[in-house]
Design a protein around this motif. Structure first.
Motif, PDB file in Angstrom:
ATOM      1  N   THR A 194      12.495   5.261   0.639  1.00 43.38           N
ATOM      2  CA  THR A 194      13.306   4.064   0.872  1.00 43.38           C
ATOM      3  C   THR A 194      12.454   2.825   0.618  1.00 43.38           C
ATOM      4  O   THR A 194      12.914   1.830   0.081  1.00 43.38           O
ATOM      5  N   GLY A 195      11.181   2.902   1.031  1.00 45.94           N
ATOM      6  CA  GLY A 195      10.190   1.875   0.693  1.00 45.94           C
ATOM      7  C   GLY A 195       9.091   2.508  -0.140  1.00 45.94           C
ATOM      8  O   GLY A 195       9.250   3.624  -0.638  1.00 45.94           O
ATOM      9  N   VAL A 196       7.992   1.799  -0.301  1.00 48.08           N
ATOM     10  CA  VAL A 196       6.819   2.353  -0.995  1.00 48.08           C
ATOM     11  C   VAL A 196       5.645   2.327  -0.020  1.00 48.08           C
ATOM     12  O   VAL A 196       5.221   1.257   0.415  1.00 48.08           O
ATOM     13  N   GLY A 197       5.158   3.509   0.339  1.00 51.74           N
ATOM     14  CA  GLY A 197       3.992   3.621   1.208  1.00 51.74           C
ATOM     15  C   GLY A 197       2.785   3.993   0.371  1.00 51.74           C
ATOM     16  O   GLY A 197       2.904   4.355  -0.800  1.00 51.74           O
ATOM     17  N   GLY A 198       1.632   3.907   0.977  1.00 53.10           N
ATOM     18  CA  GLY A 198       0.434   4.265   0.234  1.00 53.10           C
ATOM     19  C   GLY A 198      -0.694   4.650   1.155  1.00 53.10           C
ATOM     20  O   GLY A 198      -0.689   4.323   2.343  1.00 53.10           O
ATOM     21  N   GLY A 199      -1.642   5.368   0.611  1.00 56.23           N
ATOM     22  CA  GLY A 199      -2.837   5.732   1.344  1.00 56.23           C
ATOM     23  C   GLY A 199      -3.999   5.819   0.381  1.00 56.23           C
ATOM     24  O   GLY A 199      -3.834   6.302  -0.751  1.00 56.23           O
ATOM     25  N   ILE A 200      -5.152   5.327   0.803  1.00 59.26           N
ATOM     26  CA  ILE A 200      -6.338   5.356  -0.042  1.00 59.26           C
ATOM     27  C   ILE A 200      -7.446   6.107   0.691  1.00 59.26           C
ATOM     28  O   ILE A 200      -7.753   5.796   1.848  1.00 59.26           O
ATOM     29  N   ILE A 201      -7.994   7.114   0.035  1.00 58.54           N
ATOM     30  CA  ILE A 201      -9.088   7.915   0.581  1.00 58.54           C
ATOM     31  C   ILE A 201     -10.332   7.660  -0.266  1.00 58.54           C
ATOM     32  O   ILE A 201     -10.287   7.803  -1.486  1.00 58.54           O
ATOM     33  N   VAL A 202     -11.422   7.255   0.376  1.00 62.06           N
ATOM     34  CA  VAL A 202     -12.703   7.043  -0.307  1.00 62.06           C
ATOM     35  C   VAL A 202     -13.769   7.851   0.426  1.00 62.06           C
ATOM     36  O   VAL A 202     -13.890   7.751   1.655  1.00 62.06           O
ATOM     37  N   ASP A 203     -14.489   8.675  -0.319  1.00 65.71           N
ATOM     38  CA  ASP A 203     -15.508   9.561   0.272  1.00 65.71           C
ATOM     39  C   ASP A 203     -14.923  10.403   1.414  1.00 65.71           C
ATOM     40  O   ASP A 203     -15.578  10.633   2.436  1.00 65.71           O
TER      41      ASP A 203
END
Length: 311
Positions: free
Chosen positions: A139-148
């Protein structure tokens, strides 16, 4: 390392719960209702009760439980505090402090989209990758960022708010967040419908979408897969906005894998091809061959990621 851990994913309607072995094996999953009355004051006590009951039911010693991870729909800071979670009717809440007090176990909390990304990086489409960008198109745009191997939370808990990156400085309509030109206005299910209606108004092409009283994102995506000209033109614009945005994010974090999840991702390979075309065109040379893949854990990504947080 102890033998067990719990992963909890708090949604607007239900709370998904998972009991895991610390090697990532899912022992059992179940759901409880999300009770949002009285400003959601029962949500965390219900979670704690569910965890405590499962420990008792399985005859597990708390000394053999590594902890409880929990994903919630809102910003979460590094201390496990939520300033506000609108969908749960929460104001400030010390999620980690309350859960630890009620369960006697170590707890970790994170934003639900970030936690889902960690799940996909641990046991899903990006398994084995320590640097991941995940975008959830619903319905929306979610996000997740994984570093190391770690979630990028940021100072305000807003790390990974990919949907609210400004991708069109000339947009006149407002996003739900109050800004204008957010990625969510183009690449979410509602954004795809909005873009299709604009395309229908601007184009004289024949399209199955013209005969529909109520256009849905699924209808646009189905028509796209059948090479309907209006749907193809719509998804080209969506792909350019999303692919171009991912190209910018990739220059910041240089991911090993990019994962696309959420209901819109059910469009499958044609959607990925559309995104990849523009991603490759716009991104930095070192990042051009980064794989873009579809999420594989579905609705379980949240519980997997929540469990991984405490390990």
């Amino acid at each position: 390392m102890r033998t067990y851990c719990f992963g909890i994913d708090v949604g607007g309607t239900t709370v998904k719960c998972g009991l895991f072995r610390t090697d990532g094996t899912l022992v059992e999953k179940w759901e409880i209702p999300t009770r949002k009355d009285n400003n959601g004051e029962q949500i965390l006590p219900d979670v704690a009760a569910a965890v405590n009951a499962k420990i008792e039911e399985k005859g597990i010693s708390k000394d053999d439980v590594e902890g409880v991870g929990i994903g919630v729909p809102g910003p979460v800071n590094s201390k496990g505090e939520v300033p506000r979670a609108v969908n749960l009717y929460w104001g400030y809440k010390n999620v980690v402090g309350e859960l630890e007090e009620m369960t006697g176990l170590r707890a970790k909390a994170g934003n639900d989209a970030n936690v889902a990304a960690l799940g996909e990086a641990w046991k899903g489409a990006a398994a084995g990758s320590s640097d991941v960008i995940m975008v959830t198109l619903g319905t929306g745009v979610g996000g997740g960022i994984i570093v190391d191997g770690k979630i990028v939370t940021g100072h305000h808990g807003a790390g990974g708010e990919i949907g609210h990156a400004n991708v069109d400085h000339h947009e006149t309509e407002s996003c739900n967040c109050g800004n204008k030109g957010c990625l969510e206005q183009f690449a979410s299910a509602t954004g795809i419908v909005r873009m299709a209606k604009k395309e229908l108004a601007a184009s004289g092409e024949n399209s199955v979408l013209r005969d529909m009283d109520d256009i849905s994102a699924k209808a646009v995506l189905d028509a796209f897969k059948e090479n309907d000209p209006v749907a193809v033109a719509t998804m080209e614009k969506v792909g350019e906005q999303l692919g171009g945005s991912l190209a910018i994010f990739a220059c910041v974090t240089d991911p090993e894998t990019i994962v696309i999840g959420g209901g819109v991702s059910k469009a499958g390979q044609p959607l990925i091809d559309c995104i990849r075309k523009y991603y490759k065109e716009y991104t930095f040379s070192s990042c051009k061959d980064t794989p873009i893949v579809i999420a594989t854990l579905g609705n379980d990504a949240g519980i997997y990621g929540a469990a991984k947080m405490v390990l």
